[in-house]
Design a protein around this motif. Structure first.
Motif, PDB file in Angstrom:
ATOM      1  N   ASN A  93       0.825  -1.215   0.000  1.00  0.00           N
ATOM      2  CA  ASN A  93       0.000   0.000   0.000  1.00  0.00           C
ATOM      3  C   ASN A  93       0.856   1.261   0.000  1.00  0.00           C
ATOM      4  OD1 ASN A  93      -2.386  -1.488   0.007  1.00  0.00           O
ATOM      5  ND2 ASN A  93      -2.490  -1.554   2.244  1.00  0.00           N
ATOM      6  N   HIS A 103       2.126   1.966  -3.392  1.00  0.00           N
ATOM      7  CA  HIS A 103       1.069   2.616  -4.173  1.00  0.00           C
ATOM      8  C   HIS A 103       0.980   4.096  -3.801  1.00  0.00           C
ATOM      9  CE1 HIS A 103      -2.652   3.446  -6.225  1.00  0.00           C
ATOM     10  NE2 HIS A 103      -3.281   3.691  -5.097  1.00  0.00           N
ATOM     11  N   GLU A 151       3.699   5.936  -5.466  1.00  0.00           N
ATOM     12  CA  GLU A 151       3.336   6.136  -6.871  1.00  0.00           C
ATOM     13  C   GLU A 151       2.441   7.358  -7.030  1.00  0.00           C
ATOM     14  OE1 GLU A 151       1.021   3.727 -10.488  1.00  0.00           O
ATOM     15  OE2 GLU A 151       1.255   2.808  -8.508  1.00  0.00           O
TER      16      GLU A 151
END
Length: 381
Positions: free
Chosen positions: A87, A90, A93
């Motif tokens: 997570n 992510h 990102e």
């Protein structure tokens, strides 16, 4: 085992890849009930290395020698951390996407950088406290504003007597949809270390992360220097006489890419760096392969570290003395003297004296510190 023996035992567990023969000693201790697993788990939890220990035990076929409930607990902790780290990746990102749209390229630091750079053999191996990244100073506040517009918010407001643009990093930000807090760094380290380790130096050797060229990280040699500065200078590990198992495990993995002694010419505090590298070598049981030399600073650091590990009275008393001495000589005496000669210091000093919030926070600092010491003493007893 004493606290020190348990600490060193855990260090050697983290270095099983380098010393696979240590597996036999672990099996012997397991079979003869020579390990207090409750104390072992507590230590590993406090040092944030439980997932890393699980990886070592799993890879060296040691889980079958542990109590079944312990093996299951280690597995569950690892799985939870692996999911959390996925997570976080992510989240990294998304942070990069938001900033890249405005032509801002964050350079990730510390644990997040190591994870992106595939320093670890497993996505769940490293516990991340937060996501640190460095932004060009001219874009520092703008980057924070962009992320706040995307739903991030400050955990604790900056006191009115502190200028946000002078902070090492922007106040910690959190987002309701993501796992980790973030720290947007204006500078990589405390101001007093910038003469020999700063954004310009890091920028010269920055490179794309091994996992994805979209992300940027510092060079391995600069990661080693930052590891030393963060743990031993900024967090005052050398002064107080402590080292973090998580930090020295990172140091071990980084040393496989870059010999730690090769970075010494770039470090101003070389004696303290050698002391840190040598003590890490000793705790990990590497027999001077990480750092073949020692010095007087090593003896001082290792002595303080041993006393801290084996005596809660020494630990709390020593920390209390240093805490008060710093408040008196650096704060009460040092800041007024600086304010005479430096306009910026004078403004900050006057601002604190006129701030009710500073007085409240100052009193809370003492209360919090001595409450923590009292709890540590009670727990160790």
């Amino acid at each position: 085992m004493t606290n020190k023996e348990l600490f060193y035992f855990t260090g050697r567990c983290l270095a099983l890849d380098e010393n696979p023969e240590f597996k036999n000693e672990i099996i012997y201790k397991c079979n003869n009930n020579l390990i207090s697993w409750e104390e072992f788990v507590l230590l590993c939890s406090n040092e944030l290395v439980l997932p890393a220990v699980f990886i070592k035990f799993r890879n060296h076929n040691l889980l079958e020698h542990l109590p079944p409930e312990l093996a299951e607990h280690l597995f569950e902790i690892h799985e939870l951390n692996a999911e959390r780290n996925k997570n976080i990746l992510h989240q990294v990102e998304e942070i990069t996407r938001i900033l890249n749209k405005k032509n801002i390229n964050p350079l990730f630091l510390k644990g997040a950088a190591n994870l992106l750079d595939k320093l670890y053999s497993d996505v769940g191996e490293r516990i991340l406290s937060d996501i640190d990244f460095l932004i060009p100073e001219s874009e520092f506040l703008y980057a924070a504003k962009l992320l706040e517009q995307e739903g991030y918010s400050i955990i604790y407001e900056t006191p009115d007597y502190i200028e946000t643009e002078d902070l090492k990093h922007y106040p910690r930000l959190v987002h309701p949809d993501f796992e980790a807090a973030i720290e947007i760094h204006r500078i990589p380290v405390d101001t007093k270390f910038l003469t020999w380790f700063n954004s310009e130096i890091i920028e010269k050797e920055k490179r794309p992360a091994k996992s994805d060229s979209t992300y940027f990280v510092s060079s391995d040699r600069h990661k080693i220097i930052h590891n030393f500065i963060h743990g031993q200078l900024s967090d005052q590990g050398f002064l107080y006489g402590f080292v973090s198992l998580r930090n020295i495990y990172d140091l071990l993995l980084l040393s496989k890419r870059e010999p730690v002694l090769s970075v010494l010419p770039e470090i101003k505090k070389q004696k303290k760096a050698v002391a840190y590298f040598a003590l890490s070598d000793s705790i990990l049981g590497l027999n001077k392969t990480l750092c073949p030399k020692a010095n007087l600073a090593f003896w001082i650091l290792s002595t303080k570290n041993s006393l801290n590990l084996n005596s809660s009275l020494f630990n709390s008393t020593f920390r209390g003395i240093i805490f008060l001495a710093e408040r008196i000589f650096t704060g009460y005496l040092g800041r007024p003297v600086k304010s005479i000669f430096i306009k910026k210091e004078r403004k900050a000093f006057i601002g604190r004296l006129h701030s009710d919030e500073w007085i409240h926070n100052h009193i809370s600092l003492y209360t919090k510190f001595f409450n923590i010491q009292s709890k540590k003493k009670h727990k160790n007893n």
